[in-house]
Structure formats: structure tokens, C-alpha cells
Design a protein around this motif. Structure first.
Motif, PDB file in Angstrom:
ATOM      1  N   SER A 320       0.846  -1.202   0.000  1.00 31.70           N
ATOM      2  CA  SER A 320       0.000   0.000   0.000  1.00 31.70           C
ATOM      3  C   SER A 320       0.877   1.247   0.000  1.00 31.70           C
ATOM      4  O   SER A 320       2.019   1.238   0.458  1.00 31.70           O
ATOM      5  CB  SER A 320      -0.921   0.014   1.219  1.00 31.70           C
ATOM      6  N   TYR A 321       0.321   2.328  -0.526  1.00 38.67           N
ATOM      7  CA  TYR A 321       1.016   3.608  -0.531  1.00 38.67           C
ATOM      8  C   TYR A 321       0.004   4.725  -0.276  1.00 38.67           C
ATOM      9  O   TYR A 321      -1.212   4.547  -0.441  1.00 38.67           O
ATOM     10  CB  TYR A 321       1.726   3.858  -1.872  1.00 38.67           C
ATOM     11  N   ALA A 322       0.507   5.877   0.101  1.00 42.18           N
ATOM     12  CA  ALA A 322      -0.341   7.056   0.301  1.00 42.18           C
ATOM     13  C   ALA A 322       0.534   8.292   0.153  1.00 42.18           C
ATOM     14  O   ALA A 322       1.641   8.351   0.689  1.00 42.18           O
ATOM     15  CB  ALA A 322      -0.997   7.035   1.678  1.00 42.18           C
ATOM     16  N   VAL A 323       0.056   9.271  -0.599  1.00 40.42           N
ATOM     17  CA  VAL A 323       0.756  10.538  -0.770  1.00 40.42           C
ATOM     18  C   VAL A 323      -0.201  11.659  -0.370  1.00 40.42           C
ATOM     19  O   VAL A 323      -1.392  11.610  -0.666  1.00 40.42           O
ATOM     20  CB  VAL A 323       1.250  10.729  -2.219  1.00 40.42           C
ATOM     21  N   GLU A 324       0.346  12.653   0.308  1.00 44.29           N
ATOM     22  CA  GLU A 324      -0.470  13.720   0.871  1.00 44.29           C
ATOM     23  C   GLU A 324      -0.186  15.046   0.171  1.00 44.29           C
ATOM     24  O   GLU A 324       0.791  15.192  -0.555  1.00 44.29           O
ATOM     25  CB  GLU A 324      -0.175  13.863   2.377  1.00 44.29           C
ATOM     26  N   ALA A 325      -1.063  16.001   0.440  1.00 47.40           N
ATOM     27  CA  ALA A 325      -0.868  17.415   0.063  1.00 47.40           C
ATOM     28  C   ALA A 325      -0.632  17.595  -1.429  1.00 47.40           C
ATOM     29  O   ALA A 325       0.344  18.206  -1.854  1.00 47.40           O
ATOM     30  CB  ALA A 325       0.275  18.030   0.862  1.00 47.40           C
ATOM     31  N   LEU A 326      -1.533  17.055  -2.238  1.00 52.24           N
ATOM     32  CA  LEU A 326      -1.430  17.215  -3.688  1.00 52.24           C
ATOM     33  C   LEU A 326      -2.376  18.314  -4.150  1.00 52.24           C
ATOM     34  O   LEU A 326      -3.539  18.361  -3.738  1.00 52.24           O
ATOM     35  CB  LEU A 326      -1.772  15.903  -4.396  1.00 52.24           C
ATOM     36  N   PRO A 327      -1.921  19.197  -5.036  1.00 50.30           N
ATOM     37  CA  PRO A 327      -2.809  20.237  -5.568  1.00 50.30           C
ATOM     38  C   PRO A 327      -3.739  19.656  -6.627  1.00 50.30           C
ATOM     39  O   PRO A 327      -3.483  18.581  -7.178  1.00 50.30           O
ATOM     40  CB  PRO A 327      -1.825  21.238  -6.181  1.00 50.30           C
ATOM     41  N   PRO A 328      -4.835  20.346  -6.943  1.00 49.89           N
ATOM     42  CA  PRO A 328      -5.731  19.864  -8.006  1.00 49.89           C
ATOM     43  C   PRO A 328      -5.018  19.843  -9.353  1.00 49.89           C
ATOM     44  O   PRO A 328      -4.120  20.643  -9.621  1.00 49.89           O
ATOM     45  CB  PRO A 328      -6.875  20.891  -7.987  1.00 49.89           C
ATOM     46  N   GLY A 329      -5.414  18.898 -10.198  1.00 49.21           N
ATOM     47  CA  GLY A 329      -4.835  18.781 -11.527  1.00 49.21           C
ATOM     48  C   GLY A 329      -4.538  17.333 -11.869  1.00 49.21           C
ATOM     49  O   GLY A 329      -4.858  16.414 -11.117  1.00 49.21           O
ATOM     50  N   THR A 330      -3.933  17.156 -13.029  1.00 42.00           N
ATOM     51  CA  THR A 330      -3.542  15.823 -13.498  1.00 42.00           C
ATOM     52  C   THR A 330      -2.062  15.623 -13.233  1.00 42.00           C
ATOM     53  O   THR A 330      -1.229  16.411 -13.689  1.00 42.00           O
ATOM     54  CB  THR A 330      -3.836  15.660 -14.999  1.00 42.00           C
ATOM     55  N   HIS A 331      -1.731  14.584 -12.496  1.00 46.03           N
ATOM     56  CA  HIS A 331      -0.356  14.291 -12.119  1.00 46.03           C
ATOM     57  C   HIS A 331       0.041  12.914 -12.651  1.00 46.03           C
ATOM     58  O   HIS A 331      -0.808  12.110 -13.029  1.00 46.03           O
ATOM     59  CB  HIS A 331      -0.184  14.337 -10.600  1.00 46.03           C
ATOM     60  N   THR A 332       1.342  12.657 -12.645  1.00 39.35           N
ATOM     61  CA  THR A 332       1.890  11.372 -13.084  1.00 39.35           C
ATOM     62  C   THR A 332       2.443  10.628 -11.887  1.00 39.35           C
ATOM     63  O   THR A 332       3.269  11.166 -11.150  1.00 39.35           O
ATOM     64  CB  THR A 332       2.998  11.570 -14.125  1.00 39.35           C
ATOM     65  N   LEU A 333       1.966   9.395 -11.700  1.00 41.20           N
ATOM     66  CA  LEU A 333       2.514   8.515 -10.676  1.00 41.20           C
ATOM     67  C   LEU A 333       3.582   7.636 -11.321  1.00 41.20           C
ATOM     68  O   LEU A 333       3.287   6.910 -12.267  1.00 41.20           O
ATOM     69  CB  LEU A 333       1.429   7.629 -10.061  1.00 41.20           C
ATOM     70  N   VAL A 334       4.797   7.710 -10.824  1.00 41.54           N
ATOM     71  CA  VAL A 334       5.894   6.873 -11.316  1.00 41.54           C
ATOM     72  C   VAL A 334       6.211   5.842 -10.241  1.00 41.54           C
ATOM     73  O   VAL A 334       6.590   6.202  -9.130  1.00 41.54           O
ATOM     74  CB  VAL A 334       7.139   7.708 -11.649  1.00 41.54           C
ATOM     75  N   ILE A 335       5.995   4.568 -10.577  1.00 42.30           N
ATOM     76  CA  ILE A 335       6.234   3.482  -9.633  1.00 42.30           C
ATOM     77  C   ILE A 335       7.554   2.819 -10.007  1.00 42.30           C
ATOM     78  O   ILE A 335       7.681   2.248 -11.098  1.00 42.30           O
ATOM     79  CB  ILE A 335       5.085   2.460  -9.636  1.00 42.30           C
ATOM     80  N   SER A 336       8.552   2.905  -9.131  1.00 41.87           N
ATOM     81  CA  SER A 336       9.883   2.340  -9.370  1.00 41.87           C
ATOM     82  C   SER A 336      10.075   1.165  -8.424  1.00 41.87           C
ATOM     83  O   SER A 336      10.044   1.337  -7.203  1.00 41.87           O
ATOM     84  CB  SER A 336      10.968   3.392  -9.137  1.00 41.87           C
ATOM     85  N   ALA A 337      10.247  -0.021  -8.992  1.00 41.29           N
ATOM     86  CA  ALA A 337      10.488  -1.237  -8.210  1.00 41.29           C
ATOM     87  C   ALA A 337      11.727  -1.924  -8.739  1.00 41.29           C
ATOM     88  O   ALA A 337      11.999  -1.911  -9.946  1.00 41.29           O
ATOM     89  CB  ALA A 337       9.284  -2.188  -8.283  1.00 41.29           C
ATOM     90  N   SER A 338      12.493  -2.529  -7.833  1.00 40.92           N
ATOM     91  CA  SER A 338      13.746  -3.160  -8.236  1.00 40.92           C
ATOM     92  C   SER A 338      13.518  -4.379  -9.116  1.00 40.92           C
ATOM     93  O   SER A 338      14.376  -4.743  -9.908  1.00 40.92           O
ATOM     94  CB  SER A 338      14.542  -3.563  -6.988  1.00 40.92           C
ATOM     95  N   ARG A 339      12.361  -5.017  -9.011  1.00 40.75           N
ATOM     96  CA  ARG A 339      12.096  -6.228  -9.771  1.00 40.75           C
ATOM     97  C   ARG A 339      11.297  -5.976 -11.044  1.00 40.75           C
ATOM     98  O   ARG A 339      10.951  -6.927 -11.748  1.00 40.75           O
ATOM     99  CB  ARG A 339      11.327  -7.232  -8.893  1.00 40.75           C
ATOM    100  N   HIS A 340      10.970  -4.729 -11.328  1.00 38.44           N
ATOM    101  CA  HIS A 340      10.143  -4.410 -12.488  1.00 38.44           C
ATOM    102  C   HIS A 340      10.684  -3.144 -13.147  1.00 38.44           C
ATOM    103  O   HIS A 340      11.404  -2.354 -12.532  1.00 38.44           O
ATOM    104  CB  HIS A 340       8.678  -4.185 -12.094  1.00 38.44           C
ATOM    105  N   THR A 341      10.295  -2.953 -14.398  1.00 43.56           N
ATOM    106  CA  THR A 341      10.611  -1.694 -15.072  1.00 43.56           C
ATOM    107  C   THR A 341       9.721  -0.593 -14.514  1.00 43.56           C
ATOM    108  O   THR A 341       8.595  -0.857 -14.072  1.00 43.56           O
ATOM    109  CB  THR A 341      10.368  -1.823 -16.580  1.00 43.56           C
ATOM    110  N   PRO A 342      10.209   0.655 -14.482  1.00 42.24           N
ATOM    111  CA  PRO A 342       9.372   1.747 -13.966  1.00 42.24           C
ATOM    112  C   PRO A 342       8.070   1.858 -14.763  1.00 42.24           C
ATOM    113  O   PRO A 342       8.022   1.633 -15.969  1.00 42.24           O
ATOM    114  CB  PRO A 342      10.254   2.986 -14.152  1.00 42.24           C
ATOM    115  N   ARG A 343       7.014   2.231 -14.065  1.00 41.86           N
ATOM    116  CA  ARG A 343       5.698   2.348 -14.683  1.00 41.86           C
ATOM    117  C   ARG A 343       5.115   3.700 -14.316  1.00 41.86           C
ATOM    118  O   ARG A 343       5.210   4.135 -13.160  1.00 41.86           O
ATOM    119  CB  ARG A 343       4.773   1.232 -14.217  1.00 41.86           C
ATOM    120  N   ALA A 344       4.532   4.390 -15.304  1.00 40.14           N
ATOM    121  CA  ALA A 344       3.924   5.704 -15.089  1.00 40.14           C
ATOM    122  C   ALA A 344       2.434   5.614 -15.379  1.00 40.14           C
ATOM    123  O   ALA A 344       2.019   5.049 -16.397  1.00 40.14           O
ATOM    124  CB  ALA A 344       4.576   6.757 -15.982  1.00 40.14           C
TER     125      ALA A 344
END
Length: 364
Positions: A320-344
Motif C-alpha cells: 500500500s502507498y499514500a501521498v499527501e498534500a497534492l494540488p488539483p490537476g492531473t499528475h503522473t505517478l511513477v512506480i519504481s520497483a527493483s524487480r520491475h521496469t518503472p511504470r507511469a
């Protein structure tokens, strides 16, 4: 690959030394090994001198050329979609063009993540973010090639609207290619969004009877919209201005002007941060799934704004993850894992407060 290459080198050296021991008399062994060490040392010095003085090549230039090749392959897919819809009898290989995009992505990944990690290079959050965006765009291009491989029977007015969507996206790709080639934006000087055109076309197609071809066309338009969204974020990360919907494009600046603006923004950012109150109070949370590792994969989630600025970074804990204090708009989530290629993936925050749920499925 790094571990296998190291084992191979060690095994080769051991095998050669054993070969020397079997084929050389005992009294000549020290002399032979000394000659081999001197030969290898001279080879290292000559190769170092050639790499430093005769063949100097910046890795950033290599990465830029690889990204330019990717943009060209993606433009071929978009142009073949237009040719498939306007001329159904023409020989078009959309799936082959999509495979070319996969090959171009592999080339970008191979130069961004080299076998030998150098102390100075292009690694970092920005490079990983751009690779993740390209990987996401590749997925949309692959789905677009499958959905758009149909015979489209539209009225002349709707066909012209569909052609306008394709030509606008193709023109933006050409702007990006020119920007990579010369460092300067030409023509409109910005990435032109096609989302408003796609929404208008979808609204006019909504009353039409639904069938297999209509559903495939709707899927193709949604993939085009998602592809444009991802590439707009990538263009902004690369430095090409992105024209806001319904606004005129920003006047292109020279590389020196862009560096000056960046330095001024970095200089004023601490003062602006102290003067301005935090505007983002929204929260994004979710789970990171992985079919290959159900016990959970160690990963980090980075949130990038539409202008390419990193907003917040959070670690994935127990899936699980949680990110706080984001302004309104469209953002990009970049998930970086050592066993996988980065995913946006894109996530939209509608209001200044509340919680947005967004789950991510990692692929091997």
C-alpha cells in the motif's frame, strides 16, 4: 546480466591461466604471465586514450538520439492509423509498426540503463520518469494498433475531424523530433493537445448505433487520448512547451534563455515557497499489485506534476502507498520497483481536498 558477465570474465581468466600452465614449461610461466599483464595494460591504456581523445561521445547525445528514434517510430504508428482509416485498401501493418515502437523502447532502456554504471551519466529521477512515460506510451500505442485496425465508415465531416486529430498529433510528434534534433522548437513551437478534438468527435459519435466496429473505434479514440496525455507529459519533461487547451502556444526560447529561466525559477523558489501557503490538501492512496510476487515488491511512488516537477515521494509498505498534500490537476505517478521496469500512470485530483483511490498493477 551484470552478475553473469562478471562470472564469465572470471571464468575466462581462470581458463586462460590453466591453458598457459598446461602449455608452458614451468621455467617460462612467470615470463609468459608477465608478458600477458603488460599486453593487457597497454590495451587498456590505448582503449582509454581512444575513448577520451579520438572517439568522444556524450551519453546524453546517445540517449537523445534513442529517444528521437522512439518518437519517429511512434509517429509511424499514428500516420499508419490515419492511412488505415482513410484508405482501407492500402497495405498497412499496424501491428508491425507497434512492434517497431517496442524495439525503439528497448533501445532507449538499453542506453539509459547501461550494463556498466558510470559515475557521470543520465541516471536519476528525471531519466526514470521519462523512461516510465515512454513505457506507458508504448502500451497505449500497442492497444491503439489493435483497436484501429478496422474499416471506418464515417461521414465526410466526421472523417475530416478524425483526420484533424491524427494530423495534430503527428505535427506535435514532428515538433518533438525537431526539438531533439536542433534543441529549438519550430513551427507552432509547442506540443498541441488533441483531447478537445477527441472529445468533440466522441460526442458526435455517441448517438450512432453500437456495434463491434463502433466499439473498436471508441477504444482507438480513448487510446489516442491517453497516448496524447502521456506524450504531453513526456514533452514537458524533455523541455518542449505544452500548449494549454484553448490557449496559444508559448513563444519558443533559446537554450540559453531556458537555462536562465530555470536558474531564476530555482533562485526564487525558496522565497515563493515561504511566502505562499500550501495549496494542496488532497490525498492519493492505493495498492501496488504484482502477480509474480504476491508477497509484495519493494517500490517507491513518485508524483510528478504536469510541468515535470516532482511533488512528493512515498514508499510502498505492505503493498500500500499514500501521498499527501497534492494540488488539483492531473499528475503522473511513477512506480519504481527493483524487480520491475518503472511504470507511469496518470491520476486526476479534482478538488483541493478529499481522497483519490488509485491502484497499480505491475508487470514483469
Amino acid at each position: 546480466m551484470q552478475r553473469a558477465y562478471a562470472c564469465w570474465v572470471v571464468g575466462l581468466v581462470v581458463a586462460l591461466v590453466q591453458l598457459y600452465a598446461l602449455s608452458t614449461p614451468d621455467n617460462g610461466m612467470n615470463h609468459l604471465l608477465g608478458e600477458r599483464i603488460i599486453d593487457n595494460g597497454l590495451g587498456i591504456l590505448v582503449a582509454t586514450a581512444c575513448a577520451a581523445l579520438i572517439f568522444p561521445l556524450s551519453r546524453r547525445t546517445v540517449v537523445k538520439e534513442a529517444e528521437r528514434g522512439y518518437v519517429d517510430a511512434l509517429a509511424q504508428v499514428v500516420m499508419q492509423v490515419e492511412q488505415r482509416w482513410s484508405s482501407p485498401d492500402e497495405p498497412v501493418r499496424l501491428r508491425g509498426a507497434a512492434r517497431a515502437v517496442d524495439a525503439a523502447l528497448s533501445q532507449v532502456q538499453s542506453v539509459v540503463r547501461p550494463l556498466v554504471r558510470m559515475p557521470v551519466g543520465v541516471r536519476g529521477p528525471a531519466a526514470d520518469h521519462r523512461v516510465a512515460l515512454l513505457a506507458t506510451a508504448t502500451g497505449h500505442a500497442r492497444a491503439l494498433a489493435v483497436a484501429a485496425d478496422i474499416d471506418v465508415d464515417l461521414s465526410p465531416r466526421l472523417a475530416e475531424r478524425a483526420r484533424l486529430v491524427i494530423t495534430t498529433l503527428t505535427a506535435s510528434l514532428r515538433e518533438l523530433d525537431q526539438f531533439f534534433a536542433s534543441g529549438e522548437a519550430e513551427g507552432t513551437g509547442a506540443w498541441r493537445r488533441v483531447s478537445p478534438l477527441i472529445r468533440e468527435l466522441e460526442a458526435e459519435l455517441a448517438p450512432a448505433p453500437q456495434g463491434p466496429r463502433a466499439r473498436s473505434l471508441g477504444t482507438a479514440l480513448r487510446e489516442l487520448d491517453a497516448l496524447d496525455e502521456t506524450l504531453a507529459a513526456y514533452a514537458g519533461q524533455a523541455g518542449l512547451p505544452v500548449a494549454a487547451e484553448g490557449r496559444t502556444a508559448q513563444t519558443p526560447a533559446s537554450p540559453m534563455q531556458r537555462r536562465t529561466r530555470a536558474l531564476m525559477a530555482a533562485w526564487n523558489e525558496p522565497q515563493q515557497r515561504r511566502a505562499a501557503a500550501p495549496t494542496g490538501t488532497a490525498r492519493v492512496e492505493g495498492r501496488v499489485h504484482c502477480a509474480a510476487h504476491p508477497e509484495g515488491c519493494p517500490a517507491w511512488v513518485t508524483v510528478i506534476s504536469a510541468r515535470g516537477k516532482r511533488l512528493v515521494k512515498s514508499q510502498v509498505t505492505a503493498g500500500s502507498y499514500a501521498v499527501e498534500a497534492l494540488p488539483p490537476g492531473t499528475h503522473t505517478l511513477v512506480i519504481s520497483a527493483s524487480r520491475h521496469t518503472p511504470r507511469a500512470e496518470l491520476v486526476t485530483v479534482d478538488g483541493p481536498s478529499g481522497t483519490v483511490r488509485h491502484d497499480v498493477e505491475l508487470r514483469s
